[in-house]
Design a protein around this motif. Structure first.
Motif, PDB file in Angstrom:
ATOM      1  N   VAL A  94     -41.383  -2.604 -68.231  1.00  0.00           N
ATOM      2  CA  VAL A  94     -41.385  -3.266 -67.635  1.00  0.00           C
ATOM      3  C   VAL A  94     -40.545  -2.698 -66.566  1.00  0.00           C
ATOM      4  CG1 VAL A  94     -41.162  -5.895 -66.583  1.00  0.00           C
ATOM      5  CG2 VAL A  94     -42.656  -4.800 -68.774  1.00  0.00           C
ATOM      6  N   VAL A  95     -40.430  -2.534 -64.807  1.00  0.00           N
ATOM      7  CA  VAL A  95     -39.930  -2.246 -64.251  1.00  0.00           C
ATOM      8  C   VAL A  95     -39.136  -3.633 -63.502  1.00  0.00           C
ATOM      9  CG1 VAL A  95     -38.545  -0.437 -62.760  1.00  0.00           C
ATOM     10  CG2 VAL A  95     -40.299  -0.404 -65.248  1.00  0.00           C
ATOM     11  N   PHE A  96     -36.879  -3.851 -63.211  1.00  0.00           N
ATOM     12  CA  PHE A  96     -37.900  -4.835 -62.282  1.00  0.00           C
ATOM     13  C   PHE A  96     -35.796  -4.233 -61.426  1.00  0.00           C
ATOM     14  CE2 PHE A  96     -35.275  -6.377 -65.965  1.00  0.00           C
ATOM     15  CZ  PHE A  96     -34.450  -7.140 -65.070  1.00  0.00           C
ATOM     16  N   GLY A  97     -35.812  -4.305 -59.938  1.00  0.00           N
ATOM     17  CA  GLY A  97     -34.330  -4.080 -59.749  1.00  0.00           C
ATOM     18  C   GLY A  97     -33.901  -4.950 -59.723  1.00  0.00           C
ATOM     19  N   ARG A  98     -32.288  -4.277 -59.456  1.00  0.00           N
ATOM     20  CA  ARG A  98     -31.028  -5.292 -59.167  1.00  0.00           C
ATOM     21  C   ARG A  98     -30.912  -4.379 -58.106  1.00  0.00           C
ATOM     22  NH1 ARG A  98     -28.496  -8.914 -63.070  1.00  0.00           N
ATOM     23  NH2 ARG A  98     -27.001  -9.864 -61.659  1.00  0.00           N
ATOM     24  N   PHE A  99     -28.979  -5.328 -57.286  1.00  0.00           N
ATOM     25  CA  PHE A  99     -28.746  -4.946 -56.372  1.00  0.00           C
ATOM     26  C   PHE A  99     -27.391  -4.606 -56.231  1.00  0.00           C
ATOM     27  CE2 PHE A  99     -32.711  -6.830 -54.806  1.00  0.00           C
ATOM     28  CZ  PHE A  99     -33.306  -6.453 -54.616  1.00  0.00           C
ATOM     29  N   THR A 100     -26.641  -3.970 -55.514  1.00  0.00           N
ATOM     30  CA  THR A 100     -24.824  -4.125 -56.113  1.00  0.00           C
ATOM     31  C   THR A 100     -24.441  -5.489 -56.000  1.00  0.00           C
ATOM     32  OG1 THR A 100     -24.790  -3.262 -53.617  1.00  0.00           O
ATOM     33  CG2 THR A 100     -25.251  -2.048 -55.041  1.00  0.00           C
ATOM     34  N   THR A 101     -24.899  -6.177 -55.012  1.00  0.00           N
ATOM     35  CA  THR A 101     -24.240  -7.238 -54.751  1.00  0.00           C
ATOM     36  C   THR A 101     -24.167  -8.858 -56.110  1.00  0.00           C
ATOM     37  OG1 THR A 101     -26.165  -8.766 -53.658  1.00  0.00           O
ATOM     38  CG2 THR A 101     -24.175  -7.470 -51.743  1.00  0.00           C
ATOM     39  N   SER A 102     -25.526  -7.976 -56.882  1.00  0.00           N
ATOM     40  CA  SER A 102     -25.324  -8.886 -58.075  1.00  0.00           C
ATOM     41  C   SER A 102     -24.038  -8.606 -59.111  1.00  0.00           C
ATOM     42  CB  SER A 102     -26.373  -9.293 -58.699  1.00  0.00           C
ATOM     43  OG  SER A 102     -27.315  -7.560 -58.843  1.00  0.00           O
ATOM     44  N   PHE A 103     -22.982  -7.599 -59.245  1.00  0.00           N
ATOM     45  CA  PHE A 103     -22.718  -6.952 -60.300  1.00  0.00           C
ATOM     46  C   PHE A 103     -21.426  -7.312 -60.105  1.00  0.00           C
ATOM     47  CE2 PHE A 103     -26.545  -4.680 -60.863  1.00  0.00           C
ATOM     48  CZ  PHE A 103     -26.492  -5.315 -62.408  1.00  0.00           C
ATOM     49  N   VAL A 104     -20.161  -7.135 -60.834  1.00  0.00           N
ATOM     50  CA  VAL A 104     -18.403  -7.153 -60.844  1.00  0.00           C
ATOM     51  C   VAL A 104     -18.590  -6.200 -61.768  1.00  0.00           C
ATOM     52  CG1 VAL A 104     -18.662  -9.682 -60.351  1.00  0.00           C
ATOM     53  CG2 VAL A 104     -18.145  -9.488 -62.380  1.00  0.00           C
ATOM     54  N   GLY A 105     -17.042  -6.046 -62.250  1.00  0.00           N
ATOM     55  CA  GLY A 105     -16.686  -4.774 -62.602  1.00  0.00           C
ATOM     56  C   GLY A 105     -16.237  -5.356 -63.854  1.00  0.00           C
ATOM     57  N   ILE A 156     -30.351 -15.756 -63.533  1.00  0.00           N
ATOM     58  CA  ILE A 156     -30.180 -17.857 -63.355  1.00  0.00           C
ATOM     59  C   ILE A 156     -32.199 -17.512 -63.769  1.00  0.00           C
ATOM     60  CG2 ILE A 156     -30.343 -19.639 -61.525  1.00  0.00           C
ATOM     61  CD1 ILE A 156     -27.608 -17.424 -62.624  1.00  0.00           C
ATOM     62  N   ARG A 157     -32.217 -17.950 -64.974  1.00  0.00           N
ATOM     63  CA  ARG A 157     -33.343 -18.414 -65.769  1.00  0.00           C
ATOM     64  C   ARG A 157     -35.068 -19.373 -64.970  1.00  0.00           C
ATOM     65  NH1 ARG A 157     -34.118 -13.783 -68.479  1.00  0.00           N
ATOM     66  NH2 ARG A 157     -32.435 -14.170 -70.377  1.00  0.00           N
ATOM     67  N   ASP A 158     -34.396 -20.743 -64.202  1.00  0.00           N
ATOM     68  CA  ASP A 158     -35.741 -21.008 -64.075  1.00  0.00           C
ATOM     69  C   ASP A 158     -35.693 -20.722 -62.301  1.00  0.00           C
ATOM     70  OD1 ASP A 158     -32.420 -21.427 -62.675  1.00  0.00           O
ATOM     71  OD2 ASP A 158     -32.984 -23.777 -62.606  1.00  0.00           O
ATOM     72  N   TYR A 159     -35.221 -19.941 -61.928  1.00  0.00           N
ATOM     73  CA  TYR A 159     -35.230 -18.868 -60.600  1.00  0.00           C
ATOM     74  C   TYR A 159     -36.276 -17.827 -61.129  1.00  0.00           C
ATOM     75  CZ  TYR A 159     -32.553 -21.676 -57.022  1.00  0.00           C
ATOM     76  OH  TYR A 159     -32.624 -23.139 -56.223  1.00  0.00           O
ATOM     77  N   GLN A 160     -35.570 -17.105 -61.903  1.00  0.00           N
ATOM     78  CA  GLN A 160     -36.702 -15.952 -62.327  1.00  0.00           C
ATOM     79  C   GLN A 160     -37.851 -16.426 -62.937  1.00  0.00           C
ATOM     80  OE1 GLN A 160     -35.848 -13.758 -66.721  1.00  0.00           O
ATOM     81  NE2 GLN A 160     -37.021 -12.651 -66.673  1.00  0.00           N
ATOM     82  N   LYS A 161     -38.511 -18.037 -63.350  1.00  0.00           N
ATOM     83  CA  LYS A 161     -39.167 -18.426 -63.759  1.00  0.00           C
ATOM     84  C   LYS A 161     -40.115 -18.697 -62.747  1.00  0.00           C
ATOM     85  CE  LYS A 161     -38.055 -19.026 -68.351  1.00  0.00           C
ATOM     86  NZ  LYS A 161     -37.801 -20.032 -69.402  1.00  0.00           N
ATOM     87  N   ARG A 162     -39.897 -18.744 -61.633  1.00  0.00           N
ATOM     88  CA  ARG A 162     -40.244 -19.545 -60.444  1.00  0.00           C
ATOM     89  C   ARG A 162     -41.438 -18.656 -59.582  1.00  0.00           C
ATOM     90  NH1 ARG A 162     -36.010 -23.014 -56.547  1.00  0.00           N
ATOM     91  NH2 ARG A 162     -35.694 -24.432 -57.775  1.00  0.00           N
ATOM     92  N   THR A 163     -40.978 -17.626 -59.988  1.00  0.00           N
ATOM     93  CA  THR A 163     -42.982 -16.653 -59.441  1.00  0.00           C
ATOM     94  C   THR A 163     -43.131 -15.421 -61.040  1.00  0.00           C
ATOM     95  OG1 THR A 163     -41.080 -15.082 -58.328  1.00  0.00           O
ATOM     96  CG2 THR A 163     -41.543 -16.771 -57.058  1.00  0.00           C
ATOM     97  N   SER A 164     -44.129 -14.798 -60.709  1.00  0.00           N
ATOM     98  CA  SER A 164     -44.260 -13.903 -60.883  1.00  0.00           C
ATOM     99  C   SER A 164     -43.344 -12.554 -61.353  1.00  0.00           C
ATOM    100  CB  SER A 164     -45.646 -13.082 -61.302  1.00  0.00           C
ATOM    101  OG  SER A 164     -45.961 -12.901 -59.857  1.00  0.00           O
ATOM    102  N   GLN A 165     -42.514 -12.468 -60.206  1.00  0.00           N
ATOM    103  CA  GLN A 165     -41.681 -11.516 -59.519  1.00  0.00           C
ATOM    104  C   GLN A 165     -40.551 -11.857 -60.235  1.00  0.00           C
ATOM    105  OE1 GLN A 165     -42.490  -8.385 -59.173  1.00  0.00           O
ATOM    106  NE2 GLN A 165     -44.421  -8.919 -59.035  1.00  0.00           N
ATOM    107  N   TRP A 166     -39.110 -11.244 -60.524  1.00  0.00           N
ATOM    108  CA  TRP A 166     -37.612 -11.562 -61.532  1.00  0.00           C
ATOM    109  C   TRP A 166     -36.764 -11.558 -60.339  1.00  0.00           C
ATOM    110  CZ3 TRP A 166     -37.895  -8.985 -66.722  1.00  0.00           C
ATOM    111  CH2 TRP A 166     -39.574  -9.354 -67.787  1.00  0.00           C
TER     112      TRP A 166
END
Length: 279
Positions: A94-105, A156-166
């Motif tokens: 199961v593969v999904f993507g994240r983007f650079t603006t979602s990360f800190v160090g 952010i779990r409630d937003y993750q569950k709003r659609t079938s795409q995470w």
């Protein structure tokens, strides 16, 4: 070898760990790029092996790879996490993507967004690709690994569950962390197998497993992902989280301001972040 993406009062640089500090690799090698992804794409990682110089300790950590071409994350990749989330053990990643603006160090606060209080933690092992490849055979997969690091796939779990795409739930700004160091493969078992992984909230262990518990290990992930797409130097693969996440607990446990969450994998290190509210 252990390499970090750092910031000092003089600007961004790559640090090579020596004891309790870092050697400024860019001061020692002035022509060296200041981003790890650029170093990997240029094939210059080995130049950092023997750098020497004064140790720098007063630093801020940047996300380990600030400019990856791809951030690929594996979902439900530990059997116990699939069970607790009432999901089937996957037959294919199961593969999904994240983007650079979602990360800190490392040691940089994660930000709970003002739109939600359902901010969950996910302790993960991170694979950094060091060699380009497509349709990589399993027996050659580990030749494409530049090293390993740690990741908190904050969700952010409630937003993750709003659609079938995470995608949206996984990509609020500054909700994930990546670092602290790239640990080269010579310091770890092949494929980083057999290592304990733990997620701790305010010192309490919430997640604990072994990297042998993955449904798809590092070799399988590289081989299968490269069937579809070219993996480039600087790309990263997050290997999924074990059981014990917050949203399945009774009552649910979500991150709040003042909390500290740590990701630890034996031999790789500890990634630590406090939590603040969005301004």
């Amino acid at each position: 070898m252990r390499i970090a993406s750092l910031q000092s009062q003089h600007g961004p640089f790559l640090g090579v760990r020596r004891g309790d500090g870092y050697v400024d690799a860019n001061a020692a090698l002035p022509d060296l790029p200041r981003d790890l992804g650029a170093v990997l794409r240029a094939g210059l990682l080995e130049r950092l092996t023997d750098v020497e110089g004064p140790l720098v300790r007063d630093v801020t950590y940047r996300p380990l790879v600030s400019d990856p071409g791809k951030i690929l994350c594996l979902g439900v990749n530990y059997i116990d996490h699939a069970k607790e989330a009432s999901l089937q053990k996957p037959d294919y990643p199961v593969v999904f993507g994240r983007f650079t603006t979602s990360f800190v160090g490392h040691e940089v606060p994660l930000v709970r967004p003002r739109l939600s209080t359902h901010f969950d933690y996910e302790a993960e092992l991170l694979v950094v690709i060091g060699r380009r490849g497509r349709a990589i055979p399993r027996e050659r997969a580990l030749e494409h690994v530049a090293g390993y690091a740690l990741l908190n796939d904050g969700t952010i779990r409630d937003y993750q569950k709003r659609t079938s795409q995470w995608t949206v739930g996984k990509n609020f700004d500054r909700t994930g962390a990546m670092g602290p160091d790239l640990v080269t493969p010579d310091e770890l078992p092949p494929g980083a197998r057999g290592l304990r992984i733990r997620g701790r909230l305010n010192g309490e262990t919430m997640q604990e497993a072994n990297t042998t518990d993955m449904v798809f290990d590092v070799v399988s992930a590289i081989a299968l992902l490269s069937e579809a797409m070219t993996l480039d130097p600087g790309d990263v693969i997050a290997m999924g989280t074990p059981g014990g996440v917050g949203f399945v607990r009774e009552p649910p446990v979500f991150l709040k301001p003042g909390d500290v969450f740590e990701v630890e994998v034996d031999g790789v290190g500890t990634l630590r972040n406090s939590i603040i509210d969005e301004a």
